[in-house]
Design a protein around this motif. Structure first.
Motif, PDB file in Angstrom:
ATOM      1  N   GLN A  55       1.071  -1.375  -0.100  1.00 46.32           N
ATOM      2  CA  GLN A  55      -0.041  -0.046  -0.135  1.00 46.32           C
ATOM      3  C   GLN A  55       0.911   1.258   0.050  1.00 46.32           C
ATOM      4  OE1 GLN A  55      -3.129  -0.737  -0.460  1.00 46.32           O
ATOM      5  NE2 GLN A  55      -2.734  -3.065   0.271  1.00 46.32           N
ATOM      6  N   ALA A  56       1.913   1.390   0.672  1.00 47.11           N
ATOM      7  CA  ALA A  56       2.765   2.419   0.860  1.00 47.11           C
ATOM      8  C   ALA A  56       3.482   2.589  -0.470  1.00 47.11           C
ATOM      9  CB  ALA A  56       4.004   2.227   1.917  1.00 47.11           C
ATOM     10  N   VAL A  57       3.960   1.563  -1.288  1.00 48.34           N
ATOM     11  CA  VAL A  57       4.451   1.570  -2.313  1.00 48.34           C
ATOM     12  C   VAL A  57       3.472   2.388  -3.584  1.00 48.34           C
ATOM     13  CG1 VAL A  57       5.698   0.333  -4.665  1.00 48.34           C
ATOM     14  CG2 VAL A  57       6.154  -0.460  -2.101  1.00 48.34           C
ATOM     15  N   VAL A  58       2.223   1.918  -3.580  1.00 49.82           N
ATOM     16  CA  VAL A  58       1.236   2.440  -4.222  1.00 49.82           C
ATOM     17  C   VAL A  58       1.102   3.879  -4.028  1.00 49.82           C
ATOM     18  CG1 VAL A  58      -1.129   2.501  -4.933  1.00 49.82           C
ATOM     19  CG2 VAL A  58      -0.049   0.204  -4.564  1.00 49.82           C
ATOM     20  N   VAL A  59       1.041   4.380  -2.753  1.00 45.43           N
ATOM     21  CA  VAL A  59       1.017   5.703  -2.533  1.00 45.43           C
ATOM     22  C   VAL A  59       2.172   6.612  -3.106  1.00 45.43           C
ATOM     23  CG1 VAL A  59       0.728   7.535  -0.597  1.00 45.43           C
ATOM     24  CG2 VAL A  59      -0.465   5.426  -0.550  1.00 45.43           C
ATOM     25  N   TYR A  60       3.327   5.953  -2.865  1.00 49.84           N
ATOM     26  CA  TYR A  60       4.649   6.652  -3.301  1.00 49.84           C
ATOM     27  C   TYR A  60       4.501   6.830  -4.777  1.00 49.84           C
ATOM     28  CZ  TYR A  60       9.174   6.722  -5.248  1.00 49.84           C
ATOM     29  OH  TYR A  60      10.386   7.213  -5.793  1.00 49.84           O
ATOM     30  N   THR A  61       3.972   5.566  -5.521  1.00 51.25           N
ATOM     31  CA  THR A  61       4.150   5.676  -6.920  1.00 51.25           C
ATOM     32  C   THR A  61       3.237   6.826  -7.585  1.00 51.25           C
ATOM     33  OG1 THR A  61       4.458   3.548  -7.149  1.00 51.25           O
ATOM     34  CG2 THR A  61       3.420   4.224  -9.252  1.00 51.25           C
ATOM     35  N   VAL A  62       1.839   6.932  -6.947  1.00 49.22           N
ATOM     36  CA  VAL A  62       0.894   7.961  -7.483  1.00 49.22           C
ATOM     37  C   VAL A  62       1.598   9.205  -7.208  1.00 49.22           C
ATOM     38  CG1 VAL A  62      -1.309   8.924  -6.954  1.00 49.22           C
ATOM     39  CG2 VAL A  62      -1.132   6.533  -7.225  1.00 49.22           C
ATOM     40  N   ALA A  63       2.122   9.454  -6.105  1.00 50.78           N
ATOM     41  CA  ALA A  63       2.659  10.934  -5.702  1.00 50.78           C
ATOM     42  C   ALA A  63       3.906  11.198  -6.532  1.00 50.78           C
ATOM     43  CB  ALA A  63       3.103  10.816  -4.176  1.00 50.78           C
ATOM     44  N   ALA A  64       4.696  10.180  -7.101  1.00 48.20           N
ATOM     45  CA  ALA A  64       5.803  10.317  -7.984  1.00 48.20           C
ATOM     46  C   ALA A  64       5.873  10.596  -9.299  1.00 48.20           C
ATOM     47  CB  ALA A  64       6.974   9.212  -7.618  1.00 48.20           C
ATOM     48  N   HIS A  65       4.698   9.657  -9.734  1.00 45.04           N
ATOM     49  CA  HIS A  65       4.524   9.535 -11.161  1.00 45.04           C
ATOM     50  C   HIS A  65       3.110  10.232 -11.927  1.00 45.04           C
ATOM     51  CE1 HIS A  65       8.278   7.143 -11.462  1.00 45.04           C
ATOM     52  NE2 HIS A  65       7.562   6.414 -10.376  1.00 45.04           N
ATOM     53  N   VAL A  66       2.351  10.570 -10.943  1.00 50.98           N
ATOM     54  CA  VAL A  66       1.028  11.029 -11.523  1.00 50.98           C
ATOM     55  C   VAL A  66       1.236  12.687 -11.539  1.00 50.98           C
ATOM     56  CG1 VAL A  66      -1.270  11.400 -11.145  1.00 50.98           C
ATOM     57  CG2 VAL A  66      -0.391   9.162 -10.715  1.00 50.98           C
ATOM     58  N   VAL A  67       1.059  13.436 -12.635  1.00 46.19           N
ATOM     59  CA  VAL A  67       0.930  14.924 -12.633  1.00 46.19           C
ATOM     60  C   VAL A  67      -0.216  15.312 -12.089  1.00 46.19           C
ATOM     61  CG1 VAL A  67       1.257  16.812 -14.718  1.00 46.19           C
ATOM     62  CG2 VAL A  67       2.387  14.478 -15.046  1.00 46.19           C
ATOM     63  N   SER A  68      -1.341  14.790 -12.321  1.00 44.10           N
ATOM     64  CA  SER A  68      -2.599  15.436 -11.915  1.00 44.10           C
ATOM     65  C   SER A  68      -2.564  15.606 -10.394  1.00 44.10           C
ATOM     66  CB  SER A  68      -3.613  14.586 -12.372  1.00 44.10           C
ATOM     67  OG  SER A  68      -5.014  15.355 -11.617  1.00 44.10           O
ATOM     68  N   LEU A  69      -2.771  16.847  -9.779  1.00 44.37           N
ATOM     69  CA  LEU A  69      -2.916  17.084  -8.281  1.00 44.37           C
ATOM     70  C   LEU A  69      -4.006  16.514  -7.861  1.00 44.37           C
ATOM     71  CD1 LEU A  69      -1.714  18.319  -6.022  1.00 44.37           C
ATOM     72  CD2 LEU A  69      -2.941  20.433  -6.384  1.00 44.37           C
ATOM     73  N   PRO A  70      -5.274  16.503  -8.098  1.00 46.71           N
ATOM     74  CA  PRO A  70      -6.334  15.904  -7.657  1.00 46.71           C
ATOM     75  C   PRO A  70      -6.216  14.345  -7.434  1.00 46.71           C
ATOM     76  CG  PRO A  70      -7.016  17.250  -9.174  1.00 46.71           C
ATOM     77  CD  PRO A  70      -5.747  17.177  -9.413  1.00 46.71           C
ATOM     78  N   ILE A  71      -5.611  13.673  -8.135  1.00 51.19           N
ATOM     79  CA  ILE A  71      -5.386  12.067  -8.004  1.00 51.19           C
ATOM     80  C   ILE A  71      -4.330  12.066  -6.873  1.00 51.19           C
ATOM     81  CG2 ILE A  71      -4.348   9.985  -9.238  1.00 51.19           C
ATOM     82  CD1 ILE A  71      -5.514  10.944 -11.921  1.00 51.19           C
ATOM     83  N   ARG A  72      -3.144  12.710  -6.847  1.00 50.84           N
ATOM     84  CA  ARG A  72      -2.264  12.625  -5.843  1.00 50.84           C
ATOM     85  C   ARG A  72      -2.900  13.072  -4.449  1.00 50.84           C
ATOM     86  NH1 ARG A  72       0.857  15.934  -9.031  1.00 50.84           N
ATOM     87  NH2 ARG A  72       1.062  17.670  -7.203  1.00 50.84           N
ATOM     88  N   LEU A  73      -3.913  13.871  -4.505  1.00 52.52           N
ATOM     89  CA  LEU A  73      -4.536  14.207  -3.178  1.00 52.52           C
ATOM     90  C   LEU A  73      -5.527  13.047  -2.885  1.00 52.52           C
ATOM     91  CD1 LEU A  73      -5.113  17.967  -3.771  1.00 52.52           C
ATOM     92  CD2 LEU A  73      -3.686  17.010  -2.151  1.00 52.52           C
ATOM     93  N   LEU A  74      -6.016  12.578  -3.941  1.00 51.67           N
ATOM     94  CA  LEU A  74      -6.875  11.225  -3.630  1.00 51.67           C
ATOM     95  C   LEU A  74      -5.959  10.245  -2.937  1.00 51.67           C
ATOM     96  CD1 LEU A  74      -9.631   9.823  -3.981  1.00 51.67           C
ATOM     97  CD2 LEU A  74      -8.788   9.033  -6.357  1.00 51.67           C
ATOM     98  N   ALA A  75      -4.920   9.974  -3.370  1.00 50.98           N
ATOM     99  CA  ALA A  75      -4.023   8.847  -2.869  1.00 50.98           C
ATOM    100  C   ALA A  75      -3.740   9.270  -1.420  1.00 50.98           C
ATOM    101  CB  ALA A  75      -2.913   8.708  -3.628  1.00 50.98           C
ATOM    102  N   LEU A  76      -3.643  10.660  -1.070  1.00 53.81           N
ATOM    103  CA  LEU A  76      -3.180  10.943   0.249  1.00 53.81           C
ATOM    104  C   LEU A  76      -4.501  10.616   1.052  1.00 53.81           C
ATOM    105  CD1 LEU A  76      -1.332  12.320   2.121  1.00 53.81           C
ATOM    106  CD2 LEU A  76      -2.067  14.394   1.591  1.00 53.81           C
ATOM    107  N   GLY A  77      -5.629  10.986   0.550  1.00 51.56           N
ATOM    108  CA  GLY A  77      -6.833  10.919   1.573  1.00 51.56           C
ATOM    109  C   GLY A  77      -7.150   9.336   1.763  1.00 51.56           C
ATOM    110  N   ALA A  78      -6.936   8.416   0.472  1.00 55.64           N
ATOM    111  CA  ALA A  78      -7.264   7.271   0.519  1.00 55.64           C
ATOM    112  C   ALA A  78      -6.016   6.684   1.806  1.00 55.64           C
ATOM    113  CB  ALA A  78      -6.974   6.511  -0.618  1.00 55.64           C
ATOM    114  N   ALA A  79      -4.977   7.181   1.843  1.00 55.67           N
ATOM    115  CA  ALA A  79      -3.933   6.346   2.859  1.00 55.67           C
ATOM    116  C   ALA A  79      -4.519   6.824   4.163  1.00 55.67           C
ATOM    117  CB  ALA A  79      -2.592   7.103   2.610  1.00 55.67           C
ATOM    118  N   LEU A  80      -4.753   8.082   4.305  1.00 52.69           N
ATOM    119  CA  LEU A  80      -5.258   8.815   5.522  1.00 52.69           C
ATOM    120  C   LEU A  80      -6.510   7.988   6.058  1.00 52.69           C
ATOM    121  CD1 LEU A  80      -4.430  12.489   5.609  1.00 52.69           C
ATOM    122  CD2 LEU A  80      -3.101  10.938   6.523  1.00 52.69           C
ATOM    123  N   ALA A  81      -7.359   7.891   5.379  1.00 53.21           N
ATOM    124  CA  ALA A  81      -8.595   7.016   5.621  1.00 53.21           C
ATOM    125  C   ALA A  81      -8.363   5.316   5.854  1.00 53.21           C
ATOM    126  CB  ALA A  81      -9.643   7.055   4.430  1.00 53.21           C
TER     127      ALA A  81
END
Length: 425
Positions: free
Chosen positions: A91-117
């Motif tokens: 799960q941590a690897v997936v969060v890192y991947t989205v933050a490192a390789h996705v340009v869209s800020l909403p998708i990156r924030l979605l990954a952070l929100g899903a991790a916190l939830a």
């Protein structure tokens, strides 16, 4: 000899060149280290761990889809497995991947929100009494902090990659600009060399043609044939041709030298009244009467480029007089030092360029344009046109910045014994 690099640097280079192989190796290693041990918690735990790890193979190509799949698998894990699993590292690897390789800020924030939830839900699921609420808070806080750190690291890596990409693009643009600049410099050198060759060939061939035409006329009409005159004519032709050949070779040498800066390299620093007199003598030998007024100090403390330009203006102007002014024309050359630079005037009393073209059908060349380009590069100006009383006049003005004594070229002073004026011939 090839320079040795550190092992970490070679691994980093290999990972950048083969990202899919890296993901495959990472997935296989994680499955061996954390997927297989999950089987100790039962078959459901093993299946959940395998389902969480295997999608990491395509995490770079489909990061958003892998994020959704990972969230769904984690939800199933919370329902069927009451304890955390080693495979939760995926799960941590997936969060890192989205933050490192996705340009869209909403998708990156979605990954952070899903991790916190997921951290809060995991704290609720994995906490035990008697201090259940305290354990929930502690577990959720620890998992949430780790999730934020992983997300921030991924964003930093993405920013570094974006900066590196921008630097590579800037480097490519700089390299392209450097190539354009080099091509422009080469083109300038070619244009300057072409102008030099035009000046040399036009002047020399004009002298040769005038001498040859005179010799042909004398051979047909003179009685008896004067061998002395013929010898002088052929000597002038030969001397002019050899001089032109030498100067053309000098231009070619400049083209071959990579560090040549322009036509100034063609001549040494000793350009002055002596060279001006030699130029005038060669024109007089062709039969043109030339009067010269040149101040003895006209070339003192003057850069070589300006000396060279002055001589070229005089030579091109006298060449035009030979070609267009008619057989009985006379020329007057003035080279004087003004308050701000050097003034050059060449005028004749012939028929003029326009009448010569009408009479002989010859087309004007590129001499005047070449002189204007030369003077424009030095900050000067050139005006040319018919004289009110007949003939043609060329006026040139070139600004001069006086050189300091340490930078003055050799031979800048006037030649000893020169009067600066010679009478009509």
């Amino acid at each position: 000899m090839r320079q040795r690099t550190f092992l970490a640097a070679r691994i980093d280079q290999w990972s950048r060149e083969h990202p899919r192989r890296l993901d495959l190796a990472l997935t296989g290693l994680m499955w061996l280290v954390s997927g297989l041990p999950s089987a100790l918690a039962g078959l459901p735990a093993f299946l959940v761990a395998t389902a969480a790890i295997l999608p990491l193979v395509v995490r770079r190509r489909f990061p958003a889809a892998v994020l959704l799949w990972s969230a769904a698998v984690f939800g199933v894990q919370l329902m069927v497995v009451p304890i955390p699993l080693p495979a939760d590292l995926a799960q941590a690897v997936v969060v890192y991947t989205v933050a490192a390789h996705v340009v869209s800020l909403p998708i990156r924030l979605l990954a952070l929100g899903a991790a916190l939830a997921g951290s809060v839900l995991a704290g609720l699921r994995w906490s035990t009494p008697p201090e259940y609420l305290v354990n929930v808070f502690k577990n959720a806080a620890v998992l949430g902090i780790l999730s934020v750190l992983v997300w921030v690291i991924g964003n930093l890596v993405r920013g570094r990659q974006a900066n590196m990409s921008a630097l590579r693009e800037a480097s490519a643009r700089l390299e392209e600009s450097r190539l354009h600049r080099e091509r422009f410099v080469v083109q300038q050198q070619r244009v300057a060399a072409a102008r030099e060759i035009h000046d040399i060939v036009a002047h020399s061939l004009t002298v040769v043609i005038v001498q040859a035409d005179g010799a042909e006329y004398a051979a047909e009409h003179a009685h008896p044939w004067d061998r002395g005159d013929a010898g002088r004519v052929f000597a002038t032709i030969g001397r002019t041709a050899r001089s032109a050949l030498t100067e053309v070779r000098g231009v070619i040498e400049v083209l071959r030298e990579a560090d040549a800066d322009g036509p100034d390299e063609l001549r040494g620093a000793g350009l002055g009244l002596a060279e001006l007199r030699q130029l005038v003598d060669s024109v007089r030998a062709a039969g043109l009467a030339v009067e010269v007024e040149a101040e003895p100090a006209a070339f003192d403390d003057v850069p070589t480029a300006i000396r060279f330009a002055v001589l070229r203006v005089v030579r091109e102007s006298l060449t035009n007089v030979l070609k267009h002014a008619g057989p009985y024309a006379a020329a007057h050359v003035v080279v004087a030092r003004t308050q701000g630079g050097i003034m050059v005037r060449v005028e004749d009393d012939g028929v003029g360029v326009a009448d010569a073209i009408t009479d002989h059908g010859s087309k004007p060349g590129y001499g005047l344009d070449g002189m204007r380009e030369r003077l424009r590069a030095l900050g000067g100006a050139l005006e040319a046109g018919p004289r009110p009383g007949g003939g043609f006049v060329v006026d040139a003005a070139i600004p001069v910045a006086v050189l300091p004594p340490s930078a003055r070229p050799a031979g800048s002073a006037a030649a000893p014994g020169g009067t600066g004026r010679s009478g009509k011939r």
